[in-house]
Design an enzyme around this catalytic site. Structure first.
Site, PDB file in Angstrom:
ATOM      1  N   ASP A 131       0.883  -1.099  -0.040  1.00  0.00           N
ATOM      2  CA  ASP A 131      -0.151   0.125   0.126  1.00  0.00           C
ATOM      3  C   ASP A 131       0.932   1.173  -0.169  1.00  0.00           C
ATOM      4  O   ASP A 131       1.847   1.281   0.868  1.00  0.00           O
ATOM      5  CB  ASP A 131      -0.799  -0.006   1.334  1.00  0.00           C
ATOM      6  CG  ASP A 131      -2.180   0.633   1.197  1.00  0.00           C
ATOM      7  OD1 ASP A 131      -2.111   1.622   0.474  1.00  0.00           O
ATOM      8  OD2 ASP A 131      -3.159   0.125   1.798  1.00  0.00           O
ATOM      9  N   ASP A 233      -3.075   4.362  -2.554  1.00  0.00           N
ATOM     10  CA  ASP A 233      -3.899   4.864  -1.714  1.00  0.00           C
ATOM     11  C   ASP A 233      -4.213   6.499  -1.905  1.00  0.00           C
ATOM     12  O   ASP A 233      -3.606   7.340  -2.263  1.00  0.00           O
ATOM     13  CB  ASP A 233      -3.336   5.065  -0.177  1.00  0.00           C
ATOM     14  CG  ASP A 233      -4.358   5.509   0.963  1.00  0.00           C
ATOM     15  OD1 ASP A 233      -5.166   4.733   1.287  1.00  0.00           O
ATOM     16  OD2 ASP A 233      -4.350   6.982   1.229  1.00  0.00           O
ATOM     17  N   GLU A 287      -6.922   3.123  -5.693  1.00  0.00           N
ATOM     18  CA  GLU A 287      -8.194   3.125  -4.707  1.00  0.00           C
ATOM     19  C   GLU A 287      -8.937   4.363  -5.231  1.00  0.00           C
ATOM     20  O   GLU A 287      -8.413   5.363  -5.537  1.00  0.00           O
ATOM     21  CB  GLU A 287      -7.675   3.318  -3.234  1.00  0.00           C
ATOM     22  CG  GLU A 287      -8.985   3.597  -2.168  1.00  0.00           C
ATOM     23  CD  GLU A 287      -8.582   4.273  -1.188  1.00  0.00           C
ATOM     24  OE1 GLU A 287      -7.748   5.303  -1.225  1.00  0.00           O
ATOM     25  OE2 GLU A 287      -9.381   4.315  -0.131  1.00  0.00           O
ATOM     26  N   HIS A 354     -10.459  -2.841   4.793  1.00  0.00           N
ATOM     27  CA  HIS A 354     -10.010  -2.326   6.134  1.00  0.00           C
ATOM     28  C   HIS A 354     -11.058  -0.827   6.549  1.00  0.00           C
ATOM     29  O   HIS A 354     -10.935  -0.399   7.609  1.00  0.00           O
ATOM     30  CB  HIS A 354      -8.628  -1.985   6.125  1.00  0.00           C
ATOM     31  CG  HIS A 354      -8.166  -0.969   5.350  1.00  0.00           C
ATOM     32  ND1 HIS A 354      -8.348  -1.168   4.097  1.00  0.00           N
ATOM     33  CD2 HIS A 354      -8.022   0.445   5.466  1.00  0.00           C
ATOM     34  CE1 HIS A 354      -7.940  -0.052   3.359  1.00  0.00           C
ATOM     35  NE2 HIS A 354      -7.477   0.759   4.499  1.00  0.00           N
ATOM     36  N   ASP A 355     -11.429  -0.483   5.159  1.00  0.00           N
ATOM     37  CA  ASP A 355     -12.376   0.900   5.608  1.00  0.00           C
ATOM     38  C   ASP A 355     -13.853   0.589   5.530  1.00  0.00           C
ATOM     39  O   ASP A 355     -14.811   1.485   5.282  1.00  0.00           O
ATOM     40  CB  ASP A 355     -12.135   1.913   4.377  1.00  0.00           C
ATOM     41  CG  ASP A 355     -10.808   2.161   4.471  1.00  0.00           C
ATOM     42  OD1 ASP A 355     -10.290   2.448   5.376  1.00  0.00           O
ATOM     43  OD2 ASP A 355     -10.101   2.746   3.129  1.00  0.00           O
TER      44      ASP A 355
HETATM   45  C1  GLC Z   1      -7.672   5.513   2.090  1.00  0.00           C
HETATM   46  C2  GLC Z   1      -7.406   4.090   3.024  1.00  0.00           C
HETATM   47  C3  GLC Z   1      -7.791   4.808   4.553  1.00  0.00           C
HETATM   48  C4  GLC Z   1      -7.199   6.031   5.014  1.00  0.00           C
HETATM   49  C5  GLC Z   1      -7.266   6.918   3.930  1.00  0.00           C
HETATM   50  C6  GLC Z   1      -6.327   8.030   4.009  1.00  0.00           C
HETATM   51  O1  GLC Z   1      -9.012   5.608   1.998  1.00  0.00           O
HETATM   52  O2  GLC Z   1      -8.084   3.029   2.483  1.00  0.00           O
HETATM   53  O3  GLC Z   1      -7.768   3.594   5.454  1.00  0.00           O
HETATM   54  O4  GLC Z   1      -7.767   6.373   6.079  1.00  0.00           O
HETATM   55  O5  GLC Z   1      -7.088   6.627   2.623  1.00  0.00           O
HETATM   56  O6  GLC Z   1      -5.041   7.753   3.876  1.00  0.00           O
END
Ligand code: GLC
Length: 581
Positions: A131, A233, A287, A354-355
Site C-alpha cells: 500500500d 492509496d 483506490e 479495512h475501510d
Molecule cells: C484510504 C485508506 C484509508 C485511509 C485514507 C487516508 O482511503 O484506505 O484507510 O484512512 O486513505 O489515507
C-alpha cells in the site's frame, strides 16, 4: 475427518489441474496472448497487519506473525497479498500517515523481518502488493517538519500552504477533521496547510516536480527489493485545483469531482508509469477512480499507460445495508461497470476491506442461522465476477461486525473525530453510535479469529482493539477440518476460478435484471458457459430464467446438496454455479 478432507482436496485438485490444462490451452488458442496477465488471473488476499497475528505479545499484529501464517495463506489458494501500510508512522490513521517511507513501523518489526516475509512469500509463489500513501504524509515526516519551519525552507513547497495575510483560505472539507475543515492554521509561519484527511496527514504538493521525483525514487526502492506491485492509496486526490476556487452548492454530493481527479492527475500517473512501473513486471491498482465507470476507465485503459486496475466505491458507498438500497440497484452498478470494461481495462471486485464493515454484516446476514450460508454466497459472487477478486482477511471464516456500544471502544480517527465534532455541535450522539455499529471501519479491523483460545489466538497480550467475542464459535481452527465450512467452501471457489479461464476472462451477462432477490448472470468463453445463481434474501426466492432442460451440471453450491433446481426456486442465501453444456 482429516483424511476425508485431504482425500476430498486431493481429488478435487487433481481433477482441476488436468482439466485446467486443457481448458487453458484451448483458451490461449482463441484469445490473444497479450490480453492475459497474471494480475488478471490472481486472487488477492488483503491483510490488515495490525490485526492479523501478534508474535510478541504486545497486542499488535506484526510481520513475524504474518510469516508464521504463510502456510495458512498459501492453503487458501490465493496468489497475492495486499498489505496495508507497514512503514514508520505515528499511527494517527493506523499507518496511513507515514513519517518514513523507507523504514518498517517498529510495532510491526524490522526491515529484516520484512525481507524474511518477502522471501517466505516468494518461496510459496505468493506475490506482495504494498500500500503506498503519497497523497499525503505524516506531519511527523522530515519533509513536513522542514516545510513548516520557515516560509523559505527548501521543503516549503512540498505541501500546500496558504499565507494568513490573504485572509482565511476558501473552505475545504476534511474527511477526518473534528471541525471538518481541511486547512489548519500554523502559527510558526502564520499560514494554513491543507489536510484532506486528519490534521496529522498534510497533503503533499504534487505540482512540485521534486516531490514527484522523491516519490518515484522511493517506489523504486521497494520495487528493487522485489515487491510485486502497489495499491495507490487515495491517489485520486493528488491533483487539485490549486487556485482554490469557492465550492459550489451541493459539492458534498460529489466530493471526488471537487477534491480529486484534478487537472494533472493523469499526467502524474503517466509520468509515474514511465519512470517507475514500466520498468518492472508489477501490478498497480488505484483506490477509487473518479465517480463514474468512464472516469475509472481513464486510469486503466492500457493505451494510456497509467495503472492496471481500478476499484471504485459505488458498490460500497451505496448505503448502510443491502436491505436499505436493494439488490436491483446493486446489480445495476456491477453491470454498468462491467459493460464499460468489457473490451479493455480491468476492474477489481471486492465487498469489503479495512475501510468497510464486514461483508457478511452488510451484504449478507450474520445471524447464527444464515451467517455461513450468506458468507458462502457472497464469496461465490466475488469469485465468479469478471475482475480481479480482492478478498479481505477474516471473511473466509465469516467474521462479523463487532458493533461497539461505547465511543471508548473505538480507536479509529474517523469515528472518534466525527463523534467529537458532533458533540461540540450538540448533535445526537446516540444515533451516531447506532449508525457506527453498521458502518464503522473498525467493524472490519477487529483481531483475526484463529482459534477458541484467549483472544481468538491473535495475541497473548491485550489486543489493541477488542476481539469479537464470537471468536469462540467463528474461527479458523473450528472450520479447518470441516469439509462444509465457510473456509473450505472459499478454498473450493478459489480452485474453481483457477481451474478455468471462463471465470476470469469470460463475458458477463446479467439475467432477470429486475429480480429483487436473485442475482443471476452467465460467464461465457469459447464454448464454455457458466450460470451463477445467487439468492441475496433470507427467504426462498424464485427467478425468471429458462433453465436448460438437459445437459447442465451443478459444479458448486453452498448447501452442498443441490442436485437440481426445483421450480426455479432458490433456498435462503443459496448460491449455485452451473455449467451449461
Ligand atoms: C484510504 C485508506 C484509508 C485511509 C485514507 C487516508 O482511503 O484506505 O484507510 O484512512 O486513505 O489515507
Amino acid at each position: 475427518m482429516k483424511t476425508t478432507l485431504a482425500l476430498y482436496l486431493l481429488t478435487t485438485l487433481t481433477l482441476f489441474s488436468t482439466e485446467r490444462l486443457s481448458a487453458q490451452n484451448k483458451f490461449l488458442e482463441t484469445i490473444q496472448k497479450n490480453d492475459t496477465k497474471w494480475w488478471k488471473e490472481a486472487v488477492v488476499y488483503q491483510i490488515y497487519p495490525r490485526s492479523f497475528k501478534d508474535s510478541d505479545g504486545d497486542g499488535v499484529g506484526d510481520l513475524k506473525g504474518i510469516i508464521s501464517k504463510l502456510d495458512y495463506i498459501k492453503s487458501l489458494g490465493v496468489d497475492a497479498i495486499w498489505l496495508n501500510p507497514i512503514y514508520t508512522s505515528p499511527n494517527d490513521d493506523n499507518g496511513y500517515d507515514i513519517s518514513n517511507y523507507r523504514e518498517i513501523m517498529s510495532d510491526f518489526g524490522t526491515m529484516n523481518d520484512f525481507d524474511l516475509l518477502l522471501k517466505g512469500m516468494h518461496q510459496r509463489g505468493l506475490k506482495l502488493i504494498m500500500d503506498i500513501v503519497v497523497n499525503h504524509s505524516s506531519d511527523e515526516h522530515e519533509w513536513f517538519k522542514q516545510s513548516k519551519s520557515s516560509r523559505d525552507n527548501k521543503y516549503r513547497d512540498y505541501y500546500h500552504w496558504w499565507p494568513a495575510e490573504k485572509g482565511k483560505p476558501p473552505y475545504r472539507w476534511s474527511f477526518f477533521d473534528v471541525n471538518s475543515d481541511a486547512w489548519k492554521y500554523d502559527a510558526k509561519t502564520d499560514a494554513y496547510y491543507l489536510h484532506y484527511f486528519s490534521q496529522k496527514q498534510p497533503d503533499l504538493n504534487w505540482e512540485n516536480p521534486t516531490v514527484r521525483q522523491e516519490i518515484y525514487e522511493m517506489m523504486r526502492f521497494w520495487l528493487d527489493k522485489g515487491i510485486d506491485g502497489f495499491r495507490m492509496d487515495a491517489f485520486q486526490f493528488a491533483s487539485k485545483v490549486t487556485t482554490w476556487p469557492e465550492l459550489p452548492q451541493g459539492y458534498e454530493k460529489n466530493i471526488i469531482k471537487y477534491y480529486g481527479v484534478g487537472p494533472h492527475l493523469h499526467d502524474y500517473l503517466q509520468e509515474m508509469n514511465k519512470e517507475v512501473f514500466s520498468k518492472y513486471d508489477i501490478m498497480t491498482v488505484a483506490e477509487g477512480a473518479g465517480s463514474t465507470p468512464e472516469e475509472a476507465m481513464l486510469f486503466v485503459d492500457p493505451d494510456r499507460k497509467e495503472l492496471n486496475m481500478a476499484y471504485h466505491f459505488e458498490s460500497v458507498d451505496i448505503g448502510k445495508h443491502i436491505n436499505d438500497f436493494g439488490l436491483v440497484k446493486y446489480k445495476d452498478i456491477f453491470s454498468r461497470y462491467d459493460q464499460t470494461f468489457k473490451d479493455k481495462g480491468w476492474l477489481s471486485i471486492f465487498l469489503a476491506n479495512h475501510d468497510q464493515p464486514r461483508m457478511v454484516s452488510k451484504f449478507g446476514n450474520d445471524s447464527v442461522q444464515f451467517r455461513s450460508l450468506s458468507s458462502k454466497m457472497l464469496s461465490t459472487f466475488i469469485m465468479c465476477m469478471r475482475g480481479t477478486p480482492y478478498y479481505y482477511n477474516g471473511d473466509e471464516v465469516g467474521m462479523t461486525n463487532i458493533r461497539f456500544d461505547s465511543i471508548e471502544d473505538y480507536k479509529d480517527v474517523d469515528t472518534r473525530n466525527k463523534y467529537i465534532g458532533l458533540k461540540n455541535k450538540g448533535g445526537d450522539l446516540k444515533a451516531f453510535l447506532e449508525v457506527q455499529k453498521q458502518t464503522s471501519r473498525e467493524n472490519g479491523r477487529t483481531p483475526f479469529q484463529w482459534d477458541s483460545t484467549k483472544n481468538g489466538g491473535f495475541s497473548e497480550g491485550k489486543p489493541w482493539l477488542k476481539v469479537n467475542p464470537n471468536y469462540s464459535f467463528i474461527n479458523v481452527e473450528l472450520q479447518e477440518n470441516d469439509p462444509n465450512s465457510t473456509l473450505n467452501y472459499f478454498r473450493s471457489l478459489v480452485q474453481l476460478r483457477k481451474k478455468d479461464p471462463v471465470l476470469v476472462y469470460g463475458k458477463y451477462t446479467i439475467l432477470d435484471k429486475e429480480n429483487p432477490s436473485v442475482f443471476a448472470f452467465t460467464r461465457e468463453l469459447n464454448d464454455k458457459k457458466i450460470l451463477v445463481l445467487l439468492n441475496f434474501s433470507e427467504k426462498e426466492s424464485t427467478f425468471n430464467i429458462a433453465l436448460p432442460t438437459s445437459k447442465f451440471k451443478i459444479i458448486l453450491d453452498n448447501y452442498s446438496s443441490t442436485k437440481e433446481i426445483k421450480k426455479n426456486t432458490l433456498r435462503p442465501y443459496e448460491a449455485v454455479i452451473i455449467e451449461i453444456k
